[in-house]
Design a protein around this motif. Structure first.
Motif, PDB file in Angstrom:
ATOM      1  N   LYS A 255       0.824  -1.213   0.000  1.00 15.15           N
ATOM      2  CA  LYS A 255       0.000   0.000   0.000  1.00 15.15           C
ATOM      3  C   LYS A 255       0.859   1.264   0.000  1.00 15.15           C
ATOM      4  O   LYS A 255       0.378   2.345  -0.339  1.00 15.15           O
ATOM      5  N   ALA A 256       2.120   1.125   0.385  1.00 20.71           N
ATOM      6  CA  ALA A 256       3.025   2.273   0.429  1.00 20.71           C
ATOM      7  C   ALA A 256       4.459   1.790   0.257  1.00 20.71           C
ATOM      8  O   ALA A 256       4.812   0.704   0.707  1.00 20.71           O
ATOM      9  N   LEU A 257       5.280   2.597  -0.417  1.00 19.30           N
ATOM     10  CA  LEU A 257       6.684   2.251  -0.636  1.00 19.30           C
ATOM     11  C   LEU A 257       7.569   3.463  -0.376  1.00 19.30           C
ATOM     12  O   LEU A 257       7.211   4.595  -0.725  1.00 19.30           O
ATOM     13  N   LEU A 258       8.710   3.215   0.215  1.00 20.29           N
ATOM     14  CA  LEU A 258       9.735   4.231   0.421  1.00 20.29           C
ATOM     15  C   LEU A 258      10.960   3.768  -0.357  1.00 20.29           C
ATOM     16  O   LEU A 258      11.542   2.728  -0.054  1.00 20.29           O
ATOM     17  N   VAL A 259      11.363   4.526  -1.373  1.00 20.20           N
ATOM     18  CA  VAL A 259      12.424   4.107  -2.280  1.00 20.20           C
ATOM     19  C   VAL A 259      13.616   5.050  -2.166  1.00 20.20           C
ATOM     20  O   VAL A 259      13.488   6.256  -2.393  1.00 20.20           O
ATOM     21  N   ASN A 260      14.757   4.494  -1.821  1.00 16.58           N
ATOM     22  CA  ASN A 260      15.993   5.261  -1.683  1.00 16.58           C
ATOM     23  C   ASN A 260      16.937   4.863  -2.811  1.00 16.58           C
ATOM     24  O   ASN A 260      17.393   3.717  -2.877  1.00 16.58           O
ATOM     25  N   ILE A 261      17.237   5.792  -3.699  1.00 16.51           N
ATOM     26  CA  ILE A 261      18.115   5.530  -4.842  1.00 16.51           C
ATOM     27  C   ILE A 261      19.374   6.380  -4.699  1.00 16.51           C
ATOM     28  O   ILE A 261      19.300   7.596  -4.543  1.00 16.51           O
ATOM     29  N   SER A 262      20.525   5.736  -4.749  1.00 18.79           N
ATOM     30  CA  SER A 262      21.786   6.474  -4.646  1.00 18.79           C
ATOM     31  C   SER A 262      22.754   5.964  -5.703  1.00 18.79           C
ATOM     32  O   SER A 262      22.666   4.809  -6.139  1.00 18.79           O
TER      33      SER A 262
ATOM     34  N   ILE B  74       9.874   0.094 -13.085  1.00 20.64           N
ATOM     35  CA  ILE B  74       9.875  -1.315 -12.678  1.00 20.64           C
ATOM     36  C   ILE B  74       9.085  -1.511 -11.395  1.00 20.64           C
ATOM     37  O   ILE B  74       8.286  -2.448 -11.262  1.00 20.64           O
ATOM     38  N   ILE B  75       9.285  -0.610 -10.448  1.00 23.17           N
ATOM     39  CA  ILE B  75       8.592  -0.721  -9.164  1.00 23.17           C
ATOM     40  C   ILE B  75       7.090  -0.522  -9.338  1.00 23.17           C
ATOM     41  O   ILE B  75       6.273  -1.299  -8.824  1.00 23.17           O
ATOM     42  N   LYS B  76       6.707   0.499 -10.066  1.00 22.09           N
ATOM     43  CA  LYS B  76       5.284   0.786 -10.253  1.00 22.09           C
ATOM     44  C   LYS B  76       4.572  -0.346 -10.992  1.00 22.09           C
ATOM     45  O   LYS B  76       3.420  -0.671 -10.686  1.00 22.09           O
ATOM     46  N   ASN B  77       5.244  -0.952 -11.948  1.00 19.04           N
ATOM     47  CA  ASN B  77       4.623  -2.023 -12.741  1.00 19.04           C
ATOM     48  C   ASN B  77       4.391  -3.295 -11.928  1.00 19.04           C
ATOM     49  O   ASN B  77       3.607  -4.168 -12.346  1.00 19.04           O
ATOM     50  N   MET B  78       5.077  -3.440 -10.802  1.00 18.72           N
ATOM     51  CA  MET B  78       4.908  -4.643  -9.988  1.00 18.72           C
ATOM     52  C   MET B  78       3.732  -4.528  -9.016  1.00 18.72           C
ATOM     53  O   MET B  78       3.321  -5.522  -8.417  1.00 18.72           O
ATOM     54  N   LEU B  79       3.182  -3.344  -8.860  1.00 16.97           N
ATOM     55  CA  LEU B  79       2.139  -3.129  -7.856  1.00 16.97           C
ATOM     56  C   LEU B  79       0.745  -3.375  -8.412  1.00 16.97           C
ATOM     57  O   LEU B  79       0.417  -2.956  -9.524  1.00 16.97           O
ATOM     58  N   ASP B  80      -0.086  -4.053  -7.607  1.00 17.38           N
ATOM     59  CA  ASP B  80      -1.491  -4.202  -7.945  1.00 17.38           C
ATOM     60  C   ASP B  80      -2.294  -2.994  -7.468  1.00 17.38           C
ATOM     61  O   ASP B  80      -3.322  -2.658  -8.052  1.00 17.38           O
ATOM     62  N   GLU B  81      -1.815  -2.383  -6.411  1.00 18.36           N
ATOM     63  CA  GLU B  81      -2.513  -1.240  -5.821  1.00 18.36           C
ATOM     64  C   GLU B  81      -2.307   0.004  -6.679  1.00 18.36           C
ATOM     65  O   GLU B  81      -1.208   0.553  -6.775  1.00 18.36           O
ATOM     66  N   GLU B  82      -3.366   0.459  -7.315  1.00 16.40           N
ATOM     67  CA  GLU B  82      -3.273   1.578  -8.249  1.00 16.40           C
ATOM     68  C   GLU B  82      -2.900   2.877  -7.549  1.00 16.40           C
ATOM     69  O   GLU B  82      -2.186   3.717  -8.105  1.00 16.40           O
ATOM     70  N   TYR B  83      -3.371   3.045  -6.331  1.00 19.24           N
ATOM     71  CA  TYR B  83      -3.158   4.306  -5.630  1.00 19.24           C
ATOM     72  C   TYR B  83      -2.174   4.153  -4.464  1.00 19.24           C
ATOM     73  O   TYR B  83      -2.301   4.808  -3.431  1.00 19.24           O
ATOM     74  N   ALA B  84      -1.196   3.270  -4.621  1.00 22.76           N
ATOM     75  CA  ALA B  84      -0.187   3.080  -3.585  1.00 22.76           C
ATOM     76  C   ALA B  84       0.618   4.375  -3.402  1.00 22.76           C
ATOM     77  O   ALA B  84       0.896   5.095  -4.364  1.00 22.76           O
ATOM     78  N   ASN B  85       0.975   4.658  -2.155  1.00 23.75           N
ATOM     79  CA  ASN B  85       1.745   5.855  -1.827  1.00 23.75           C
ATOM     80  C   ASN B  85       3.225   5.538  -2.020  1.00 23.75           C
ATOM     81  O   ASN B  85       3.823   4.841  -1.201  1.00 23.75           O
ATOM     82  N   ILE B  86       3.817   6.051  -3.093  1.00 18.79           N
ATOM     83  CA  ILE B  86       5.214   5.774  -3.401  1.00 18.79           C
ATOM     84  C   ILE B  86       6.007   7.067  -3.237  1.00 18.79           C
ATOM     85  O   ILE B  86       5.713   8.085  -3.880  1.00 18.79           O
ATOM     86  N   ILE B  87       7.021   7.034  -2.377  1.00 20.73           N
ATOM     87  CA  ILE B  87       7.860   8.204  -2.123  1.00 20.73           C
ATOM     88  C   ILE B  87       9.278   7.874  -2.520  1.00 20.73           C
ATOM     89  O   ILE B  87       9.884   6.941  -1.997  1.00 20.73           O
ATOM     90  N   PHE B  88       9.822   8.634  -3.466  1.00 19.58           N
ATOM     91  CA  PHE B  88      11.178   8.419  -3.959  1.00 19.58           C
ATOM     92  C   PHE B  88      12.128   9.465  -3.361  1.00 19.58           C
ATOM     93  O   PHE B  88      11.757  10.621  -3.142  1.00 19.58           O
ATOM     94  N   GLY B  89      13.372   9.062  -3.148  1.00 18.30           N
ATOM     95  CA  GLY B  89      14.376   9.984  -2.678  1.00 18.30           C
ATOM     96  C   GLY B  89      15.768   9.494  -2.989  1.00 18.30           C
ATOM     97  O   GLY B  89      15.947   8.363  -3.428  1.00 18.30           O
TER      98      GLY B  89
END
Length: 356
Positions: A318-325, A341-356
């Protein structure tokens, strides 16, 4: 004194200030700032009058203030560290203490460490001086005898001291093994104390889902049986167990770095709370790659970690925290590749995804 007067009032020695209008020339302001702080205005020496004690004057010079090359006072500097979130990693029992030692040995920064145990001998092996002997009147420092009820009672006895050490923390990681000893009994007690004090609480355990799940915001599980997927018969016991501890290290570091290290796309404690507060079961993974298609390889490795719990899958997140360095040559295209890639793996259309 003459030079100081000219600096403050304007004149030949201060071309950056118009003595008639008392305004600084904006076009020259960038070139007059001294990169070495600490310049001081000339101060005249004060002499006390001693010939007549009735007229004696006691002159106390004002403390010097930082100025630039023109003698102008520099603006006060804010200590931004005062506003940084305080993060505490608490290792409970033998396995929790070992995980704590691994984090300290690998120089995990930006956090405070606290070790708790009923076994005084093992507690003395922890690499932090911030430690508490649990239940001294119950166990006499001899451990809990693989009885989680004793571990729980020992933690209850030391409740006040534990909270004094945790203090005003904003976030706590509770790490412990669930083998039926101190960690099994004491970890839920400590987590509940943090949870009730509105501290973002994350449980990180080595075996199974326990009562700890009921008193934490998020729960990360690393089953020991999954070690057999990545080790061989030649791997030593120490090397095998270090794999599990490194998963815990990577998980804690990936979260704390987001809050304690500035980035191009900066994330803060509020972003972490948005993803982890009251979320329950949590998956955590890390991927590292180089060369061609490095972004895709690293992302897929992070999403398919063989050591993590089989019952959880990122598909239903339902929510993802993504740290890219990465290095300075990390491109916008590579960021887009990872996020897609991350978004395509989710079934939840309105998942809260935060990138940093």
């Amino acid at each position: 004194q003459k030079k100081a007067h000219e600096v403050l009032k304007g004149g030949a020695n201060n071309p950056g200030i118009d003595s008639n209008t008392n305004r600084k020339d904006a076009s020259k302001s960038s070139s007059v700032v001294d990169s070495k702080p600490g310049g001081k205005l000339p101060v005249s020496k004060a002499k006390s009058i001693t010939s007549d004690t009735s007229n004696a004057v006691d002159v106390t010079p004002l403390p010097s203030k930082k100025t630039d090359t023109n003698g102008l006072l520099s603006p006060p500097q804010m200590n931004l560290h005062e506003f940084a979130p305080r993060i505490c990693v608490i290792g409970i029992g033998g396995a929790g203490g070992n995980a704590l030692n691994n984090m300290i040995a690998n120089r995990l920064s930006g956090v405070d460490f606290l070790a708790l145990n009923t076994d005084a001998q093992h507690l003395n092996t922890t690499l932090t001086d911030n430690r508490i002997q649990l239940g001294t009147t119950i166990t006499d420092g001899l451990g809990c005898g693989a009885n989680p009820d004793v571990g729980r009672a020992a933690a209850m006895e030391s409740t006040e001291e534990i909270m004094d050490r945790i203090g005003d923390a904003h976030m706590c990681f509770i790490t412990a093994g669930m083998g039926g000893g101190t960690g099994t009994g004491a970890a839920p007690v400590v987590a509940e104390m943090c949870f009730k004090n509105d501290i973002l609480t994350v449980g990180v355990e080595n075996e199974g889902i326990s009562r700890l799940k009921q008193v934490v915001d998020s729960m990360i599980v690393v089953p020991n049986q999954n070690l057999y997927r990545v080790i061989t018969e030649k791997d030593s016991l120490v090397d095998s167990l270090s794999l599990s501890n490194n998963i815990l290290l990577d998980g804690v570091r990936s979260i704390t770095d987001l809050m304690t290290r500035p980035g191009l796309i900066n994330l803060d404690f509020a972003d972490v709370c948005a993803v982890m507060h009251g979320m329950g079961n949590t998956i955590i993974g890390t991927g590292v790659a180089s060369g061609e298609d490095r972004a895709e390889k690293a992302t897929r490795d992070a999403l398919h970690n063989p050591l993590l719990d089989d019952e959880l899958n990122i598909i239903s997140a339902k929510a993802l925290l993504v740290n890219i360095s990465g290095e300075k040559d990390l491109s916008l295209h590579e960021l887009e590749t990872a996020s897609t890639i991350i978004k395509n793996m989710l079934d939840e259309e309105y998942a809260n995804i935060i990138f940093g």
